[in-house]
Design an enzyme around this catalytic site. Structure first.
Site, PDB file in Angstrom:
ATOM      1  N   GLU A 153       0.848  -1.206   0.000  1.00  0.00           N
ATOM      2  CA  GLU A 153       0.000   0.000   0.000  1.00  0.00           C
ATOM      3  C   GLU A 153       0.875   1.245   0.000  1.00  0.00           C
ATOM      4  O   GLU A 153       1.972   1.243   0.547  1.00  0.00           O
ATOM      5  CB  GLU A 153      -0.948  -0.029   1.203  1.00  0.00           C
ATOM      6  CG  GLU A 153      -0.264  -0.156   2.566  1.00  0.00           C
ATOM      7  CD  GLU A 153       0.100   1.171   3.173  1.00  0.00           C
ATOM      8  OE1 GLU A 153      -0.399   2.196   2.703  1.00  0.00           O
ATOM      9  OE2 GLU A 153       0.899   1.165   4.129  1.00  0.00           O
ATOM     10  N   PHE A 251       8.145  16.211  -1.230  1.00  0.00           N
ATOM     11  CA  PHE A 251       8.960  15.682  -0.125  1.00  0.00           C
ATOM     12  C   PHE A 251      10.315  16.369  -0.002  1.00  0.00           C
ATOM     13  O   PHE A 251      11.333  15.743   0.271  1.00  0.00           O
ATOM     14  CB  PHE A 251       9.095  14.144  -0.237  1.00  0.00           C
ATOM     15  CG  PHE A 251       7.890  13.463   0.328  1.00  0.00           C
ATOM     16  CD1 PHE A 251       6.668  13.559  -0.309  1.00  0.00           C
ATOM     17  CD2 PHE A 251       7.945  12.775   1.531  1.00  0.00           C
ATOM     18  CE1 PHE A 251       5.525  12.990   0.229  1.00  0.00           C
ATOM     19  CE2 PHE A 251       6.808  12.200   2.087  1.00  0.00           C
ATOM     20  CZ  PHE A 251       5.604  12.311   1.421  1.00  0.00           C
ATOM     21  N   GLY A 255      12.376  20.790   7.872  1.00  0.00           N
ATOM     22  CA  GLY A 255      11.703  21.083   9.135  1.00  0.00           C
ATOM     23  C   GLY A 255      12.168  20.163  10.243  1.00  0.00           C
ATOM     24  O   GLY A 255      13.365  19.921  10.389  1.00  0.00           O
ATOM     25  N   CYS A 262       5.058   4.695   9.766  1.00  0.00           N
ATOM     26  CA  CYS A 262       5.602   3.979   8.605  1.00  0.00           C
ATOM     27  C   CYS A 262       7.086   4.223   8.373  1.00  0.00           C
ATOM     28  O   CYS A 262       7.891   3.296   8.461  1.00  0.00           O
ATOM     29  CB  CYS A 262       4.822   4.370   7.362  1.00  0.00           C
ATOM     30  SG  CYS A 262       3.066   4.091   7.560  1.00  0.00           S
TER      31      CYS A 262
HETATM   32  C1  UGA Z   1       3.978   7.259   4.211  1.00  0.00           C
HETATM   33  C2  UGA Z   1       4.109   7.227   2.681  1.00  0.00           C
HETATM   34  O1  UGA Z   1       4.086   8.551   2.155  1.00  0.00           O
HETATM   35  C3  UGA Z   1       2.978   6.413   2.049  1.00  0.00           C
HETATM   36  O2  UGA Z   1       3.163   6.305   0.644  1.00  0.00           O
HETATM   37  C4  UGA Z   1       2.986   5.020   2.674  1.00  0.00           C
HETATM   38  O3  UGA Z   1       1.936   4.215   2.178  1.00  0.00           O
HETATM   39  C5  UGA Z   1       2.857   5.119   4.190  1.00  0.00           C
HETATM   40  O4  UGA Z   1       3.940   5.917   4.697  1.00  0.00           O
HETATM   41  C6  UGA Z   1       2.906   3.734   4.745  1.00  0.00           C
HETATM   42  O5  UGA Z   1       3.943   3.065   4.600  1.00  0.00           O
HETATM   43  O6  UGA Z   1       1.876   3.236   5.215  1.00  0.00           O
HETATM   44  P1  UGA Z   1       2.533   8.669   5.992  1.00  0.00           P
HETATM   45  O7  UGA Z   1       3.371   8.009   7.034  1.00  0.00           O
HETATM   46  O8  UGA Z   1       1.065   8.706   6.170  1.00  0.00           O
HETATM   47  O9  UGA Z   1       2.791   7.947   4.552  1.00  0.00           O
HETATM   48  O10 UGA Z   1       3.033  10.155   5.894  1.00  0.00           O
HETATM   49  P2  UGA Z   1       3.793  11.112   4.855  1.00  0.00           P
HETATM   50  O11 UGA Z   1       2.839  12.069   4.268  1.00  0.00           O
HETATM   51  O12 UGA Z   1       4.600  10.336   3.915  1.00  0.00           O
HETATM   52  O13 UGA Z   1       4.739  11.915   5.860  1.00  0.00           O
HETATM   53  C7  UGA Z   1       5.714  11.251   6.658  1.00  0.00           C
HETATM   54  C8  UGA Z   1       6.472  12.222   7.514  1.00  0.00           C
HETATM   55  O14 UGA Z   1       7.354  13.001   6.729  1.00  0.00           O
HETATM   56  C9  UGA Z   1       5.617  13.218   8.294  1.00  0.00           C
HETATM   57  O15 UGA Z   1       6.121  13.298   9.612  1.00  0.00           O
HETATM   58  C10 UGA Z   1       5.820  14.534   7.561  1.00  0.00           C
HETATM   59  O16 UGA Z   1       5.684  15.648   8.405  1.00  0.00           O
HETATM   60  C11 UGA Z   1       7.239  14.378   7.062  1.00  0.00           C
HETATM   61  N1  UGA Z   1       7.540  15.163   5.858  1.00  0.00           N
HETATM   62  C12 UGA Z   1       6.906  14.903   4.683  1.00  0.00           C
HETATM   63  C13 UGA Z   1       8.519  16.153   5.918  1.00  0.00           C
HETATM   64  O17 UGA Z   1       9.131  16.406   6.984  1.00  0.00           O
HETATM   65  N2  UGA Z   1       8.824  16.849   4.778  1.00  0.00           N
HETATM   66  C14 UGA Z   1       8.217  16.604   3.593  1.00  0.00           C
HETATM   67  O18 UGA Z   1       8.555  17.259   2.580  1.00  0.00           O
HETATM   68  C15 UGA Z   1       7.227  15.604   3.535  1.00  0.00           C
END
Ligand code: UGA
Length: 436
Positions: A153, A251, A255, A262
């Site tokens: 997923e 991405f 920050g 995950c």
């Molecule tokens: C992530 C993946 O993006 C999904 O594709 C995957 O399915 C999921 O893990 C999983 O393995 O189940 P998620 O953990 O919901 O999804 O969150 P993200 O939106 O990917 O963000 C992850 C972390 O990275 C957050 O703490 C967010 O704040 C941080 N982040 C994200 C940053 O610090 N900078 C960015 O540019 C993007």
């Protein structure tokens, strides 16, 4: 229309089951947690995911979506059994397979007709083969015919429904091509690109994707730290990099780094898998180290701005690991709060969804009713999670409420709002603070 049983009603299982029912399949979501299933039957969602409740209700009313705690009921007539249970980290990083094992043993026990077992949980490479062996081991010669397909997923919390309905790709892996094609047909209505490969490769695609995304974030955070010492603006650097099609813009937000259920466990598990096979996952190790350092860096920045943290009040905005979720697993905010408390600070916080869980995790945390309450008597304010409602606050009220004037913008959302002119000491992550 296919008959599907989805086992596990966490983020992945509930969203997957609900969305499959929404595109016309007959779905039974199965979970051994009776309380959770009772709640779902009453329309109460066990998680906060925008839009989910409404789609669940619509499909329950349409008779396409059911909930049960019973394997015989869930598997009865099912042509597909999706496994969607958690694989948390053990201490050394190895994925904990106890829930998967329980599910596979239960499927084996109740298997009475041919079925395709589809694994959606993130599992160590090789698990698909192991699942097949376990089913045969439990049933012996009487095993009905079955196939195992890996279908990792790629749902993000907070936008999981959209990610399901409009996937960049659907990845399927199996030794049985026909079974993989039958799973592909379940997704036909989405008109998404479908990739079919072997089992182990599909399992690896999941880990490699999450590790790569985590690496991008750690990369931009390292660049942010270099920008700070050289007077460059990481936001503009990321914008300029992202315009290159080979790099792309997503991405690359610098920050406080990544958290959640995950990335931390998957990067660790991949490093563990590599290490146990004699490889040296140096890059993965650096990706994790940089991420952990970002949290410490935030505390150091506050310490430097306030002189000492002892007896100081720090207001924290945002507790969940990212916006639009109530999930606090490995949230940067919580880690930082623990460090602040250890340094003698008093911490008061507000989050639109994650207050109660955070209080249970950190009893010393003081909860406040709004961002403005968080600012009251605070020596410093830390933005930890960039919820939309924090983006345009009234900083005149915040200034009036605060005792001090330090603002640490952990996600760079207030950069450019002239907070210096309003009398704040503005500190960002990889941005030239003095010129803000
Ligand atoms: C992530 C993946 O993006 C999904 O594709 C995957 O399915 C999921 O893990 C999983 O393995 O189940 P998620 O953990 O919901 O999804 O969150 P993200 O939106 O990917 O963000 C992850 C972390 O990275 C957050 O703490 C967010 O704040 C941080 N982040 C994200 C940053 O610090 N900078 C960015 O540019 C993007």
């Amino acid at each position: 229309m296919a008959k599907i049983c989805v086992i596990g009603t966490g983020y992945v299982g509930l969203v997957t089951g609900t969305c499959f029912s929404d595109i016309g399949h007959q779905v039974t979501c199965l979970d051994i947690d009776k309380h959770r299933i009772d709640q779902l039957k009453n329309g109460v969602m066990p998680i906060y995911e925008p839009g989910l409740e409404q789609i669940v209700e619509q499909n329950v009313n349409a008779g396409r979506l059911k909930f049960t705690t019973s394997y015989p009921e869930g598997l009865q007539d099912a042509e597909f059994a999706f496994i969607a249970v958690g694989t948390p980290s053990s201490d050394d990083g190895e994925a904990d397979m106890q829930y998967i094992t329980m599910v596979v043993e239960s499927i084996a026990q109740h298997l009475s007709h041919p079925i395709i077992i589809v694994n959606k949980s993130t599992v160590p490479v090789g698990t698909g083969d192991w699942v097949a062996e376990l089913i045969v081991e439990k049933n012996g010669q009487n095993t009905p015919s079955f196939s195992v397909v890996s279908n990792p997923e790629f749902l993000r919390e907070g936008s999981a429904i959209n990610d399901f309905m409009q996937p960049d790709r659907v990845v399927l892996g199996s030794t049985d091509l026909e079974a993989a094609q039958q799973v592909a047909e379940l997704y036909q209505a989405l008109r998404a690109p479908i990739m079919i490969t072997d089992l182990r490769t599909a399992e690896m695609i999941k880990y490699a994707s999450n590790a790569f995304l985590a690496a991008r974030i750690s990369f931009i955070n390292e660049i942010a730290n270099i920008c700070e010492s050289l007077g460059a603006d990481v936001r503009e650097v990321a914008r300029g990099m992202g315009m290159d099609k080979r790099i792309g813009p997503s991405f690359l937000d610098a920050g406080l780094g990544w958290g959640g259920s995950c990335f931390p466990k998957d990067v660790k598990a991949l490093a563990y898998m590599a290490a146990t096979r004699g490889a040296h996952p140096q890059l993965l190790q650096a990706v994790m180290d940089i991420n952990q350092n970002q949290r410490k860096r935030a505390v150091t920045k506050l310490q430097k701005a306030l002189g000492s943290l002892e007896g100081k009040t720090v207001g924290v905005l945002g507790l969940s690991f990212k916006p639009n979720t109530d999930d606090i697993r490995d949230a940067p905010a919580l880690d930082i709060i623990r460090m602040l408390l250890e340094s003698g600070a008093i911490v008061q916080a507000f989050d639109p969804q994650a207050m109660q869980a955070s209080k249970e995790a950190i009893p010393a945390l003081v909860l406040r009713e709004s961002p403005y309450e968080v600012a009251k008597d605070a020596n410093a304010l830390l933005l930890a999670t960039e919820w939309n409602e924090f983006k345009s606050l009234d900083f005149d009220i915040i200034k009036e409420n605060m005792r001090g004037n330090v603002i640490l913008d952990g996600r760079n959302i207030w950069y450019g709002q002239n907070l210096h002119e309003k009398g704040f000491t503005y500190i960002g992550m990889g941005v030239p603070s003095a010129q803000e």
